[in-house]
Design a protein around this motif. Sequence first.
Motif, mmCIF file in Angstrom:
data_model
loop_
_atom_site.group_PDB
_atom_site.id
_atom_site.type_symbol
_atom_site.label_atom_id
_atom_site.label_comp_id
_atom_site.label_asym_id
_atom_site.label_seq_id
_atom_site.Cartn_x
_atom_site.Cartn_y
_atom_site.Cartn_z
ATOM 1 N N LYS A 5 0.844 -1.196 0.000
ATOM 2 C CA LYS A 5 0.000 0.000 0.000
ATOM 3 C C LYS A 5 0.880 1.247 0.000
ATOM 4 C CE LYS A 5 -2.391 2.156 3.468
ATOM 5 N NZ LYS A 5 -3.114 2.202 4.698
ATOM 6 N N LYS A 6 0.584 2.177 -0.913
ATOM 7 C CA LYS A 6 1.316 3.445 -0.961
ATOM 8 C C LYS A 6 0.927 4.294 0.238
ATOM 9 C CE LYS A 6 2.356 4.453 -5.750
ATOM 10 N NZ LYS A 6 2.143 5.398 -6.826
ATOM 11 N N PRO A 7 1.922 4.978 0.857
ATOM 12 C CA PRO A 7 1.571 5.826 2.003
ATOM 13 C C PRO A 7 0.721 7.011 1.563
ATOM 14 C CG PRO A 7 3.940 5.948 1.518
ATOM 15 C CD PRO A 7 3.327 4.976 0.564
ATOM 16 N N THR A 8 -0.199 7.406 2.405
ATOM 17 C CA THR A 8 -1.050 8.555 2.115
ATOM 18 C C THR A 8 -0.279 9.832 2.421
ATOM 19 O OG1 THR A 8 -1.942 8.621 4.337
ATOM 20 C CG2 THR A 8 -3.110 7.240 2.730
ATOM 21 N N ALA A 9 -0.794 10.968 1.996
ATOM 22 C CA ALA A 9 -0.136 12.257 2.217
ATOM 23 C C ALA A 9 0.117 12.521 3.705
ATOM 24 C CB ALA A 9 -0.939 13.386 1.582
ATOM 25 N N PRO A 10 -0.862 12.295 4.609
ATOM 26 C CA PRO A 10 -0.580 12.520 6.030
ATOM 27 C C PRO A 10 0.515 11.594 6.569
ATOM 28 C CG PRO A 10 -2.956 12.443 5.687
ATOM 29 C CD PRO A 10 -2.299 12.050 4.385
ATOM 30 N N GLU A 11 0.545 10.335 6.081
ATOM 31 C CA GLU A 11 1.594 9.410 6.524
ATOM 32 C C GLU A 11 2.961 9.887 6.050
ATOM 33 O OE1 GLU A 11 0.123 5.811 4.794
ATOM 34 O OE2 GLU A 11 -0.775 5.120 6.665
ATOM 35 N N GLN A 12 3.022 10.362 4.810
ATOM 36 C CA GLN A 12 4.285 10.879 4.273
ATOM 37 C C GLN A 12 4.736 12.096 5.068
ATOM 38 O OE1 GLN A 12 3.215 11.482 0.157
ATOM 39 N NE2 GLN A 12 4.176 9.555 -0.468
ATOM 40 N N GLU A 13 3.801 12.991 5.377
ATOM 41 C CA GLU A 13 4.131 14.196 6.142
ATOM 42 C C GLU A 13 4.637 13.830 7.534
ATOM 43 O OE1 GLU A 13 4.862 18.069 7.005
ATOM 44 O OE2 GLU A 13 4.295 17.282 5.048
ATOM 45 N N SER A 14 3.985 12.868 8.159
ATOM 46 C CA SER A 14 4.396 12.418 9.488
ATOM 47 C C SER A 14 5.806 11.827 9.438
ATOM 48 C CB SER A 14 3.402 11.385 10.010
ATOM 49 O OG SER A 14 3.858 10.831 11.204
ATOM 50 N N ASP A 15 6.097 11.056 8.399
ATOM 51 C CA ASP A 15 7.424 10.462 8.219
ATOM 52 C C ASP A 15 8.476 11.556 8.055
ATOM 53 O OD1 ASP A 15 9.200 8.247 7.909
ATOM 54 O OD2 ASP A 15 9.209 8.612 5.740
ATOM 55 N N LEU A 16 8.162 12.604 7.285
ATOM 56 C CA LEU A 16 9.099 13.710 7.092
ATOM 57 C C LEU A 16 9.353 14.459 8.389
ATOM 58 C CD1 LEU A 16 7.988 15.195 3.646
ATOM 59 C CD2 LEU A 16 10.088 13.948 4.171
ATOM 60 N N VAL A 17 8.295 14.663 9.173
ATOM 61 C CA VAL A 17 8.447 15.343 10.461
ATOM 62 C C VAL A 17 9.347 14.521 11.384
ATOM 63 C CG1 VAL A 17 7.210 16.061 12.548
ATOM 64 C CG2 VAL A 17 6.276 16.626 10.295
ATOM 65 N N MET A 18 9.156 13.208 11.384
ATOM 66 C CA MET A 18 9.986 12.338 12.219
ATOM 67 C C MET A 18 11.445 12.373 11.761
ATOM 68 S SD MET A 18 7.392 9.091 12.969
ATOM 69 C CE MET A 18 8.585 7.987 12.372
ATOM 70 N N LYS A 19 11.664 12.376 10.455
ATOM 71 C CA LYS A 19 13.038 12.408 9.942
ATOM 72 C C LYS A 19 13.705 13.747 10.260
ATOM 73 C CE LYS A 19 12.549 8.901 6.420
ATOM 74 N NZ LYS A 19 12.528 8.563 5.004
ATOM 75 N N ARG A 20 12.947 14.831 10.157
ATOM 76 C CA ARG A 20 13.506 16.141 10.531
ATOM 77 C C ARG A 20 13.910 16.161 11.998
ATOM 78 N NH1 ARG A 20 9.964 21.078 7.986
ATOM 79 N NH2 ARG A 20 10.608 20.772 5.835
ATOM 80 N N GLU A 21 13.046 15.605 12.843
ATOM 81 C CA GLU A 21 13.365 15.552 14.271
ATOM 82 C C GLU A 21 14.617 14.712 14.500
ATOM 83 O OE1 GLU A 21 13.453 15.948 18.377
ATOM 84 O OE2 GLU A 21 12.474 17.173 16.852
ATOM 85 N N LEU A 22 14.723 13.588 13.808
ATOM 86 C CA LEU A 22 15.927 12.756 13.923
ATOM 87 C C LEU A 22 17.165 13.539 13.489
ATOM 88 C CD1 LEU A 22 14.930 9.200 12.627
ATOM 89 C CD2 LEU A 22 15.883 9.784 14.858
ATOM 90 N N PHE A 23 17.034 14.258 12.396
ATOM 91 C CA PHE A 23 18.144 15.090 11.911
ATOM 92 C C PHE A 23 18.569 16.075 12.996
ATOM 93 C CE2 PHE A 23 19.422 19.161 10.031
ATOM 94 C CZ PHE A 23 20.579 18.777 9.379
ATOM 95 N N CYS A 24 17.594 16.766 13.583
ATOM 96 C CA CYS A 24 17.887 17.744 14.639
ATOM 97 C C CYS A 24 18.557 17.063 15.835
ATOM 98 C CB CYS A 24 16.614 18.461 15.076
ATOM 99 S SG CYS A 24 15.898 19.509 13.799
ATOM 100 N N GLN A 25 18.095 15.873 16.182
ATOM 101 C CA GLN A 25 18.681 15.128 17.299
ATOM 102 C C GLN A 25 20.132 14.742 16.981
ATOM 103 O OE1 GLN A 25 17.309 14.043 20.328
ATOM 104 N NE2 GLN A 25 15.384 15.118 19.982
ATOM 105 N N TYR A 26 20.358 14.205 15.774
ATOM 106 C CA TYR A 26 21.712 13.779 15.403
ATOM 107 C C TYR A 26 22.695 14.951 15.379
ATOM 108 C CZ TYR A 26 20.435 8.987 14.132
ATOM 109 O OH TYR A 26 20.033 7.677 14.166
ATOM 110 N N ILE A 27 22.259 16.086 14.840
ATOM 111 C CA ILE A 27 23.201 17.196 14.677
ATOM 112 C C ILE A 27 23.501 17.909 15.992
ATOM 113 C CG2 ILE A 27 21.611 19.106 14.119
ATOM 114 C CD1 ILE A 27 23.588 19.716 11.751
ATOM 115 N N THR A 28 22.643 17.687 17.007
ATOM 116 C CA THR A 28 22.859 18.384 18.280
ATOM 117 C C THR A 28 23.165 17.469 19.458
ATOM 118 O OG1 THR A 28 20.496 18.331 18.795
ATOM 119 C CG2 THR A 28 21.315 20.290 17.650
#
Length: 197
Positions: A5-28
């Motif tokens: 099943k292809k992810p829906t737009a809200p699922e994709q957005e949630s995944d991007l938000v989680m990845k951004r948070e991970l990025f922020c965690q890794y860099i700091t």
Amino acid sequence: MAKKKKPTAPEQESDLVMKRELFCQYITQNSSTFGNGTLSYGLAYGYKLDELSREPEYEGEGKKLKKLPSEYDRACAVCATEAARLLRIPEVIARVRVLLNELLKDNVVDARLAEHIMQVDDGELSLSGIKEYNKLRGRIIDKTRDVTERFAMDDIRELLAPLPQERRDEIYAILTTAIAEAELLRSAAQGQDGHTR
């Protein structure tokens, strides 16, 4: 076999938000990626940089043989570009600041200072940690004197040299005007002193 099943737009957005948070965690927050946008982006967004080939690739034959960047170099270029893009997004900048401020709590800073002090193999690092500890605890008083000096124009030029030319010109204009005003006031005061005698 069932289709994925292809992810829906809200699922994709949630995944991007989680990845951004991970990025922020890794860099700091991660000691091995702290301040390194390329590595932080790679980990957060699933690039397995350490598994990629560092061997350059080649295209063409004979005299037209062209050396191309390795798989690793290409992935690092993508990660670096995307990390720089993320670090221009106001929400990401704000989150990075929040996470960095969490590191600047007394107990965290004290723990890092203790690590520096205990560096047995690096005497210079240990000594700098001890000096900082003593300064923070008020055990050593900084004996530097606050001395007001008379600056020559050459001293001022040297101090202002790192500034952009436009800013230096502004400061020189202000100083020149202030000196001219002070000279006029001094001359007027000396003139008055001369008349009253």
